[in-house]
Write an enzyme that holds these catalytic residues in place. Structure first.
Site, PDB file in Angstrom:
ATOM      1  N   ASP A 180     -19.329  -3.056  25.516  1.00  0.00           N
ATOM      2  CA  ASP A 180     -19.972  -4.226  26.102  1.00  0.00           C
ATOM      3  C   ASP A 180     -18.984  -5.129  26.833  1.00  0.00           C
ATOM      4  O   ASP A 180     -19.368  -5.887  27.707  1.00  0.00           O
ATOM      5  CB  ASP A 180     -20.706  -5.017  25.017  1.00  0.00           C
ATOM      6  CG  ASP A 180     -19.773  -5.508  23.927  1.00  0.00           C
ATOM      7  OD1 ASP A 180     -18.666  -4.967  23.826  1.00  0.00           O
ATOM      8  OD2 ASP A 180     -20.140  -6.424  23.184  1.00  0.00           O
ATOM      9  N   LYS A 181     -17.732  -5.085  26.495  1.00  0.00           N
ATOM     10  CA  LYS A 181     -16.741  -5.942  27.151  1.00  0.00           C
ATOM     11  C   LYS A 181     -15.347  -5.391  26.889  1.00  0.00           C
ATOM     12  O   LYS A 181     -15.130  -4.571  26.002  1.00  0.00           O
ATOM     13  CB  LYS A 181     -16.833  -7.373  26.634  1.00  0.00           C
ATOM     14  CG  LYS A 181     -16.575  -7.486  25.132  1.00  0.00           C
ATOM     15  CD  LYS A 181     -16.733  -8.913  24.653  1.00  0.00           C
ATOM     16  CE  LYS A 181     -16.516  -8.990  23.137  1.00  0.00           C
ATOM     17  NZ  LYS A 181     -16.654 -10.365  22.637  1.00  0.00           N
ATOM     18  N   THR A 182     -14.402  -5.862  27.673  1.00  0.00           N
ATOM     19  CA  THR A 182     -13.010  -5.450  27.471  1.00  0.00           C
ATOM     20  C   THR A 182     -12.515  -5.995  26.137  1.00  0.00           C
ATOM     21  O   THR A 182     -12.693  -7.172  25.831  1.00  0.00           O
ATOM     22  CB  THR A 182     -12.131  -5.982  28.620  1.00  0.00           C
ATOM     23  OG1 THR A 182     -12.654  -5.506  29.855  1.00  0.00           O
ATOM     24  CG2 THR A 182     -10.700  -5.518  28.458  1.00  0.00           C
TER      25      THR A 182
END
Length: 325
Positions: free
Chosen positions: A265-267
């Site tokens: 979903d995100k870094t």
């Protein structure tokens, strides 16, 4: 009317009529709803805040606010029908001839926690099953592997087949029962249940050896062995932190070989964000160097400069404080 103090969790969805923050502002934590840790800014209905504050912007005691509640005796709050969205709200607040429109910024949801605000006073809009939190709650799904799902389906088929065989055996027995009732060497005892039910249960128990009872223990034994091999796999061992692979659900071990895609979903979810202080400049003085090692390598020089130059030491402290915040 509900009064909520700082640190309290809201028991219902309310429209704040007065908040102790400046100009009717308050902050809430919505971590219980959406998982976000940053605080959300909310505000009281402007007409109600103005009527209860009597010209004061902050520093009003809750007792004074409660004594002025009579000024809202003719007020009316209209709200939309209950819905699931936590980001949308439509309503109106009417006091005498004036009217304010209400939005999601004027709604404090059940499950949120009041933060950085001494107290908030509001009118309850939704309770129980009509609150946003309850309407968005779902039953927690049961985590089962594909193999367990197939095994459970097979067990149901075997159980149905066993019941069907017992039913046909029951019918055949009852159709031939009259031929054996007169035999003196076959005793016949009175049954508590009707013959159809009693003999069906008898045959069902006789056919119980069709059920593979040992299948589930065998599966658990195999899962335990897989757990042991995963935890002791040297190729999944992180040497720098002395951290081996962990297994938190043994019944999902066989699912690992079926993973085709991994979504992030995100870094930072699957990668590692490392921000290390290497070098900085304060008042024209450079500290540190871009070395290959980890961390800041010029700490002793910073300590020496801070001890002999108080003015520069204050600037270094200010810089590091801003950097940390």
């Amino acid at each position: 009317i509900l009064v909520v103090h700082e640190g309290d969790e809201l028991p219902a969805d309310i429209v704040p009529l007065f908040c102790s923050g400046e100009d009717g502002a308050c902050y809430v934590s919505t971590a219980n709803l959406d998982g976000e840790t940053n605080l959300k800014l909310k505000a009281a209905a402007p007409l109600a805040q103005k009527a209860l504050a009597c010209g004061q912007s902050s520093g009003i005691a809750i007792e004074d606010v409660q004594q002025r509640l009579h000024v809202l005796s003719e007020a009316r709050v209209e709200a939309e029908a209950p819905q699931t969205s936590i980001h949308v709200f439509t309503g109106t607040f009417t006091l005498q001839q004036a009217q304010d429109s209400l939005s999601a910024d004027n709604l404090l949801l059940r499950g949120t926690v009041l933060r950085n605000t001494k107290f908030a006073l509001g009118v309850v809009i939704y309770t129980g099953r009509e609150t946003r939190m309850v309407m968005n709650s779902r039953q927690v799904p049961l985590k089962l592997s594909n193999l367990e799902g197939v095994t459970n389906s097979v067990m149901i088929v075997v159980l149905l087949a066993q019941g069907l065989m017992a039913f046909f055996s029951d019918l055949l027995y009852l159709s031939q029962k009259g031929e054996y009732e007169d035999l003196w060497y076959l005793p016949h005892k009175a049954l508590l249940l009707p013959d159809v039910i009693s003999y069906w249960l008898t045959f069902f128990v006789l056919y119980s050896n069709m059920m593979p009872i040992s299948l589930y223990p065998t599966m658990e034994f195999c899962n335990s062995l897989q757990t042991y091999f995963i935890r002791n796999d040297i190729q999944m061992y992180f040497k720098e932190l002395n951290f081996p692979a962990g297994v938190r659900s043994s019944n999902l071990c066989q699912e690992i070989g079926q993973v085709g895609y991994v979504f992030s979903d995100k870094t930072g979810t699957l990668t590692q964000n490392v921000m290390e202080l290497k070098k900085f400049c304060v008042n024209g003085e450079i500290f540190g160097e871009m070395a290959q090692g980890r961390g800041f390598t010029d700490g002793e020089r910073v300590a020496a400069v801070r001890s002999r130059d108080p003015e520069l030491a204050k600037k270094i402290d200010d810089f590091l404080e801003v950097l940390a915040v």
